[in-house]
Motif scaffolding. Sequence first.
Motif: not given
Length: 284
Positions: A57-69, A141-146, A149-152, A264-270
């Motif tokens: 949710l924090l990453q979503a907020k940072r990129v301006g997401v308005t709706k999360v399902f 956990v995906y980066s703000v940059k990634s 890029a998709l939302f753009s 090219c970046e690390h993606v934390p994976d659980l």
Amino acid sequence: MTNPKQLLIMAGGASSRMKKSLAQHDLDPSTLQIAQKHHKCLIPVGEQQLPLLYYHLLQAKRVGVTKVFIITPEENQGFYDFLAQENIKTTFASISIKLIQQQLPAGAKKPLGTADAVQQALDKAPPLRDGSFVVMNGDNVYSVKSLDALFSLATPQNALIGYDQEGLNFSSERIQKFAILKVNEEGFLTAIIEKPSKEVMNTARDNTNKIRVSMNIFKLYGPSIYSFLKNCPIDPIRKEKELPTAVQQYIQVYKAGFLLLPFCEHVPDLTSAADIDLLTQLSL
């Protein structure tokens, strides 16, 4: 009019691999109890020991997401309890958050897979079915940059991110448990190969000699992808309808259907209990 940024988080899986591995690791009792009872998204991680979902949710907020399902299991009280906390409601007040239960087929003991999860979300949330959205795995956990890029991308464009194997910082054995991606010279996806052998991996290098790995983050356009989700075949071994299979069928019909964005970046994976300790230092 600007299209709203919509995010779908897949958290409907049974977390079976995680729960099987819990006995092999010495976890804090409170963390162990949460991991045994709830989905991985609710396991506390990071320096502040907050649920993994908080970071999504924090990453979503940072990129301006308005709706999360959030597509959840049928037993999803833990998600409601998390979202009901006053600090969570205050922190994410700018985002409309909706929980969607992934219903099990009659007589089934586990969910029917990620393609089924996304289809059910589109059936229950018309804004997703009628528009574009980013869908991501609740285990990562995906980066703000990634995300940005998709939302753009243009609204009708379907896409996914192809991560450089070397940038992920995972062992080759672990990479072989993921899916690798083939891409043509124009930058469009041509194949998704699940659990590849080392020999197959080396035949899938792109024009920069990189092996591209899927970490299950896509941008989808509801009107074009829906029928492929609905008609996705059930895997004969796993007995599930998987999103990569639906995507594979889509690109067989539309050769330029999915744009691949190289990262090219690390993606934390659980995935297993061992990853809980690795995510202790997560700081965003």
